[in-house]
Design a protein around this motif. Structure first.
Motif, PDB file in Angstrom:
ATOM      1  N   ALA A  42     -13.133  -2.503  -0.197  1.00 47.29           N
ATOM      2  CA  ALA A  42     -14.372  -2.125   0.500  1.00 47.29           C
ATOM      3  C   ALA A  42     -15.425  -1.586  -0.462  1.00 47.29           C
ATOM      4  N   GLY A  73      -7.185  -1.994   0.834  1.00 50.40           N
ATOM      5  CA  GLY A  73      -8.344  -2.238   1.691  1.00 50.40           C
ATOM      6  C   GLY A  73      -9.511  -1.340   1.340  1.00 50.40           C
ATOM      7  N   THR A  74      -9.227  -0.103   0.998  1.00 48.38           N
ATOM      8  CA  THR A  74     -10.279   0.840   0.623  1.00 48.38           C
ATOM      9  C   THR A  74     -10.912   0.441  -0.708  1.00 48.38           C
ATOM     10  N   ASN A  86      -3.039   5.194   4.202  1.00 51.93           N
ATOM     11  CA  ASN A  86      -2.214   4.014   4.447  1.00 51.93           C
ATOM     12  C   ASN A  86      -1.830   3.849   5.908  1.00 51.93           C
ATOM     13  N   ASP A 126       0.822  -1.215   0.000  1.00 51.78           N
ATOM     14  CA  ASP A 126       0.000   0.000   0.000  1.00 51.78           C
ATOM     15  C   ASP A 126       0.856   1.265   0.000  1.00 51.78           C
ATOM     16  N   GLY A 140      -5.621   4.387   8.160  1.00 51.19           N
ATOM     17  CA  GLY A 140      -6.871   3.859   7.617  1.00 51.19           C
ATOM     18  C   GLY A 140      -6.678   2.425   7.173  1.00 51.19           C
ATOM     19  N   ASP A 141      -7.501   2.007   6.220  1.00 47.00           N
ATOM     20  CA  ASP A 141      -7.443   0.632   5.710  1.00 47.00           C
ATOM     21  C   ASP A 141      -6.398   0.438   4.623  1.00 47.00           C
TER      22      ASP A 141
END
Length: 76
Positions: A65, A61-62, A53, A3, A56-57
């Motif tokens: 989602a 990950g974002t 990064n 990420d 957050g996710d």
């Protein structure tokens, strides 16, 4: 971490590509202002992705989602 690499490469790639667009399409008298705006935009994007990064996710990950069902907090 993957990420973090994406968080650096996305703004860098976009900045380089948009710099070529400025060179090709913006009149010579306006290029300085356009490049200044481009630098500011690239910095804001890099800082935003770094925040995503590290607190957050993350980028992956974002994006995941976006295609996931929202987590319910309880039955109503």
């Amino acid at each position: 971490r993957f990420d973090v690499v994406l968080g650096v490469l996305f703004p860098l790639h976009s900045h380089i590509a948009m710099n070529h667009v400025v060179t090709d399409y913006v009149p010579k008298g306006m290029r300085g202002m356009a490049r200044g705006a481009l630098v500011l935009t690239s910095i804001v994007a890099a800082v935003g992705l770094a925040k995503l990064n590290f607190s957050g996710d993350g980028v992956t990950g974002t994006v995941k989602a976006l295609w996931s069902k929202p987590k319910s907090e309880g039955k109503k």
